[in-house]
Scaffold this active site. Structure first.
Site, mmCIF file in Angstrom:
data_model
loop_
_atom_site.group_PDB
_atom_site.id
_atom_site.type_symbol
_atom_site.label_atom_id
_atom_site.label_comp_id
_atom_site.label_asym_id
_atom_site.label_seq_id
_atom_site.Cartn_x
_atom_site.Cartn_y
_atom_site.Cartn_z
ATOM 1 N N LEU A 223 0.844 -1.196 0.000
ATOM 2 C CA LEU A 223 0.000 0.000 0.000
ATOM 3 C C LEU A 223 0.881 1.249 0.000
ATOM 4 O O LEU A 223 1.650 1.470 0.934
ATOM 5 C CB LEU A 223 -0.898 0.018 1.238
ATOM 6 N N ALA A 224 0.738 2.024 -1.047
ATOM 7 C CA ALA A 224 1.617 3.192 -1.178
ATOM 8 C C ALA A 224 0.893 4.362 -1.828
ATOM 9 O O ALA A 224 1.485 5.165 -2.525
ATOM 10 C CB ALA A 224 2.849 2.815 -1.998
ATOM 11 N N ARG B 171 0.980 13.738 7.630
ATOM 12 C CA ARG B 171 1.766 14.100 8.808
ATOM 13 C C ARG B 171 3.240 14.361 8.484
ATOM 14 O O ARG B 171 3.978 14.882 9.297
ATOM 15 C CB ARG B 171 1.629 12.993 9.872
ATOM 16 N N LYS C 114 4.926 10.134 0.679
ATOM 17 C CA LYS C 114 5.583 9.613 1.887
ATOM 18 C C LYS C 114 6.529 8.451 1.602
ATOM 19 O O LYS C 114 7.660 8.425 2.102
ATOM 20 C CB LYS C 114 4.526 9.191 2.912
ATOM 21 N N ASN D 14 5.130 7.847 9.944
ATOM 22 C CA ASN D 14 4.084 8.823 9.653
ATOM 23 C C ASN D 14 4.589 10.254 9.781
ATOM 24 O O ASN D 14 3.951 11.173 9.298
ATOM 25 C CB ASN D 14 2.899 8.627 10.604
ATOM 26 N N ARG E 207 35.396 13.799 -9.213
ATOM 27 C CA ARG E 207 34.062 14.053 -9.772
ATOM 28 C C ARG E 207 33.661 12.974 -10.778
ATOM 29 O O ARG E 207 34.462 12.122 -11.137
ATOM 30 C CB ARG E 207 34.050 15.458 -10.354
ATOM 31 N N LYS F 201 38.154 15.532 -12.755
ATOM 32 C CA LYS F 201 36.807 15.429 -13.324
ATOM 33 C C LYS F 201 36.850 14.781 -14.700
ATOM 34 O O LYS F 201 37.682 15.160 -15.521
ATOM 35 C CB LYS F 201 36.214 16.837 -13.437
HETATM 36 C C1 UD1 Z 1 -2.401 1.564 9.638
HETATM 37 C C2 UD1 Z 1 -3.418 0.608 10.278
HETATM 38 C C3 UD1 Z 1 -3.097 0.481 11.750
HETATM 39 C C4 UD1 Z 1 -1.679 -0.029 11.929
HETATM 40 C C5 UD1 Z 1 -0.682 0.862 11.182
HETATM 41 C C6 UD1 Z 1 0.692 0.193 11.172
HETATM 42 C C7 UD1 Z 1 -5.521 0.843 9.037
HETATM 43 C C8 UD1 Z 1 -6.881 1.424 9.038
HETATM 44 N N1 UD1 Z 1 -4.756 1.113 10.086
HETATM 45 O O1 UD1 Z 1 -2.601 2.828 10.234
HETATM 46 O O2 UD1 Z 1 -4.011 -0.422 12.368
HETATM 47 O O3 UD1 Z 1 -1.362 -0.089 13.303
HETATM 48 O O4 UD1 Z 1 -1.078 1.044 9.813
HETATM 49 O O5 UD1 Z 1 1.663 1.047 10.609
HETATM 50 O O6 UD1 Z 1 -5.197 0.130 8.136
HETATM 51 N N2 UD1 Z 1 -2.734 3.901 2.132
HETATM 52 C C9 UD1 Z 1 -3.207 3.751 0.849
HETATM 53 N N3 UD1 Z 1 -4.446 4.230 0.547
HETATM 54 C C10 UD1 Z 1 -5.249 4.816 1.457
HETATM 55 C C11 UD1 Z 1 -4.758 4.961 2.782
HETATM 56 C C12 UD1 Z 1 -3.500 4.485 3.076
HETATM 57 O O7 UD1 Z 1 -2.519 3.226 -0.025
HETATM 58 O O8 UD1 Z 1 -6.368 5.213 1.096
HETATM 59 C C13 UD1 Z 1 -1.378 3.388 2.432
HETATM 60 C C14 UD1 Z 1 -0.429 4.471 2.898
HETATM 61 O O9 UD1 Z 1 0.284 5.007 1.801
HETATM 62 C C15 UD1 Z 1 0.491 3.721 3.845
HETATM 63 C C16 UD1 Z 1 -0.358 2.586 4.353
HETATM 64 O O10 UD1 Z 1 -1.466 2.479 3.489
HETATM 65 O O11 UD1 Z 1 1.626 3.195 3.191
HETATM 66 C C17 UD1 Z 1 -0.834 2.814 5.784
HETATM 67 O O12 UD1 Z 1 -1.610 4.002 5.819
HETATM 68 P P1 UD1 Z 1 -1.526 5.012 7.028
HETATM 69 O O13 UD1 Z 1 -2.429 6.151 6.763
HETATM 70 O O14 UD1 Z 1 -0.115 5.296 7.332
HETATM 71 O O15 UD1 Z 1 -2.175 4.104 8.172
HETATM 72 P P2 UD1 Z 1 -1.942 4.212 9.717
HETATM 73 O O16 UD1 Z 1 -2.762 5.328 10.258
HETATM 74 O O17 UD1 Z 1 -0.504 4.227 10.034
HETATM 75 CA CA CA Z 2 1.364 4.287 8.835
#
Ligand code: UD1
Ligand code: CA
Length: 455
Positions: A8-9, A15, A22, A227, A332, A350
């Site tokens: 998930l990215a 924050r 991020k 975060n 360089r 260089k």
């Molecule tokens: C999330 C978990 C939390 C866990 C924590 C661990 C959920 C609801 N919560 O919280 O339980 O303890 O990770 O680090 O899952 N992302 C997407 N699409 C979105 C939202 C987020 O791709 O719509 C990705 C972000 O880029 C990130 C990851 O998901 O890489 C986690 O999202 P983030 O918002 O950091 O979740 P946390 O609040 O840390």
């Molecule tokens: Ca996170």
């Protein structure tokens, strides 16, 4: 295919207060998401699907063709993010390892153990958990009276009692396909953040009478989710220490780990000594029996065995074996320093090649030059490579002697075994074994100085 990783990215990382997505912030010199892709591979993933959204193009460019992508637009939460992989995994039947792109300290072996435990358990989904003294910000693991996982509750949705739970969700899960996609469709966004939480999959599966599991890891560092910039610095510190330990265990002396910075992809041969205040970055490769530092920064530099470098900044270049260089040297890009070369102080090189055993002892600029072996470059000599419009090359043969304070105005060529008189400005080629003199003839006027001072 046995196992697929979904990373998930797509989140914005509000924050971080950054223009950069991020997951592209670096830890150990590498974007966080690259650490995650590497860990997924080490854990045995046959394919990685990276969910991109915020800053999608930048993330796509960074990772290139090594992974597949699915776009999440708009970003409605981690559960919604995983749903976007459905098209890509339509025909996939097996285990999905779900990882977050913001956890750069993941350990591939630890993940592999988690996957193995999940598969043995026969559960529909497993979550990797750990215990933290300060669980603030993480989802908390809710267990029932029999200590079985019941669900996960986010910090923002937790009651005061739930906030006291120290077992947290690392954000790492194993889920079975295609069941996962069926359950994901049942998620609601009725929560504090109005998002579709991936964490709710655990509770939903449980409600549907499916088996869910939790595996506890002791490796608290590896689950550090970044975060904020403070957490970024924390992860940097942990990774830095791990890398230093790895090289010390491999037989490298690091005199002062507190002032030594080695990035993740660097390689170092054994019996090399790294002196204090040294940065080794990018794809730098150091040979055996070298001494690097103090006060040196090497970025994408290859260094042969037995070379000593001190007070040096070198980037995108190669340095041979048994070279000594420094203090105060700048190497360089596109420079190749041959074996046994001696580079003294205040030297810049260089886009040049310097042949075996040549000596550049003091105060020289060597730019756009092809230099043979056994050359002696006198103090203060300069390769005049730029005419204000274009760069030109200088060719210096083997065993050439360049007297002090000479200027070689490029394009120009010095033949093998030639000799340049000190203080010359050379604008014409010097044939092999010839002497080139390019300076005004000296005139002495008898008694002139005495008279001058007596007046
Ligand atoms: C999330 C978990 C939390 C866990 C924590 C661990 C959920 C609801 N919560 O919280 O339980 O303890 O990770 O680090 O899952 N992302 C997407 N699409 C979105 C939202 C987020 O791709 O719509 C990705 C972000 O880029 C990130 C990851 O998901 O890489 C986690 O999202 P983030 O918002 O950091 O979740 P946390 O609040 O840390
Ligand atoms: Ca996170």
């Amino acid at each position: 295919m046995n196992m697929v990783a979904i990373i998930l990215a797509a989140g914005k990382g509000t924050r971080m207060k950054s223009e950069l997505p991020k997951v592209l912030h670096c830890v150990g010199g590498k974007p966080m998401v690259e650490h995650v892709v590497r860990a997924a591979r080490q854990a045995g993933a046959d394919k990685e699907v990276v969910i991109i959204g915020h800053g999608a193009e930048a993330v796509r460019q960074q990772l290139g063709e090594q992974v597949e992508f699915a776009v999440q637009e708009p970003q409605l939460g981690t559960g919604h993010a995983v749903m976007q992989a459905e098209d890509t995994l339509r025909t996939f039947n097996g285990t999905v390892l779900v990882l977050c792109g913001d956890t750069p300290l993941l350990d591939g072996e630890e993940l592999a153990k988690f996957v193995a435990r999940h598969k043995q358990s026969g559960a529909s989904a497993s979550v990797l958990t750990t215990y933290l003294d300060n669980p603030f910000g993480y989802g908390r693991i809710i267990r029932d009276r029999n200590n079985n996982v019941h669900g996960i509750v986010e910090e923002k949705d937790a009651t005061e009692v739930q906030k006291k739970i120290k077992e947290i969700n690392t954000g790492i899960y194993c889920m079975e396909c295609p069941e996962m996609f069926i359950i994901l469709k049942r998620l609601s966004n009725d929560n504090a953040q109005g998002e579709y939480y991936l964490t709710d999959v655990i509770g939903k599966l449980k409600e549907a009478g499916k088996k869910v599991g939790a595996v506890v890891t002791q490796d608290r560092d590896m689950v550090l989710g970044i975060n904020s910039r403070r957490q970024l610095a924390e992860a940097e510190g942990v990774l830095r220490q791990r890398i230093l330990n790895k090289w010390m265990d491999a037989g490298v002396t690091i005199m002062d780990p507190g002032s030594t910075f080695i990035e993740a992809d660097v390689e170092i041969g054994n019996d090399t000594i790294i002196r204090p205040f040294t940065w080794l970055e990018g794809n730098t490769k150091i040979g055996r029996n070298c001494e690097i530092g103090p006060n040196s920064r090497l970025t994408n530099v290859e260094v042969g065995d037995g070379t000593h470098l001190q007070f040096i900044y070198a980037h995108d270049c190669r340095v041979g074996q048994d070279v000594t260089a420094g203090p105060f040297v700048h190497l360089r890009p596109d420079t190749e320093i041959g074996d046994k070369v001696k580079i003294g102080n205040f030297i810049e090189v260089k886009n040049s090649r310097v042949g075996t055993g040549s000596k550049l002892p003091h105060l020289s600029y060597i730019g756009d030059t092809d230099m043979g072996s056994g050359v002696n470059v006198g103090c203060g000599s300069i390769m005049v490579n730029y005419d204000g419009k274009q760069k030109h090359r200088t060719k210096v043969g083997n065993d050439v002697f360049i007297g002090c304070n000479s200027n070689l105005v490029a394009p120009v060529e010095l033949g093998d075994g030639s000799f340049v008189a000190a203080g010359s400005t050379i604008t014409k080629n010097v044939p092999a074994e010839a002497l080139g003199v390019g300076r005004a003839k000296q005139t002495n006027i008898e008694g002139w100085a005495k008279k001058y001072f007596e007046d």
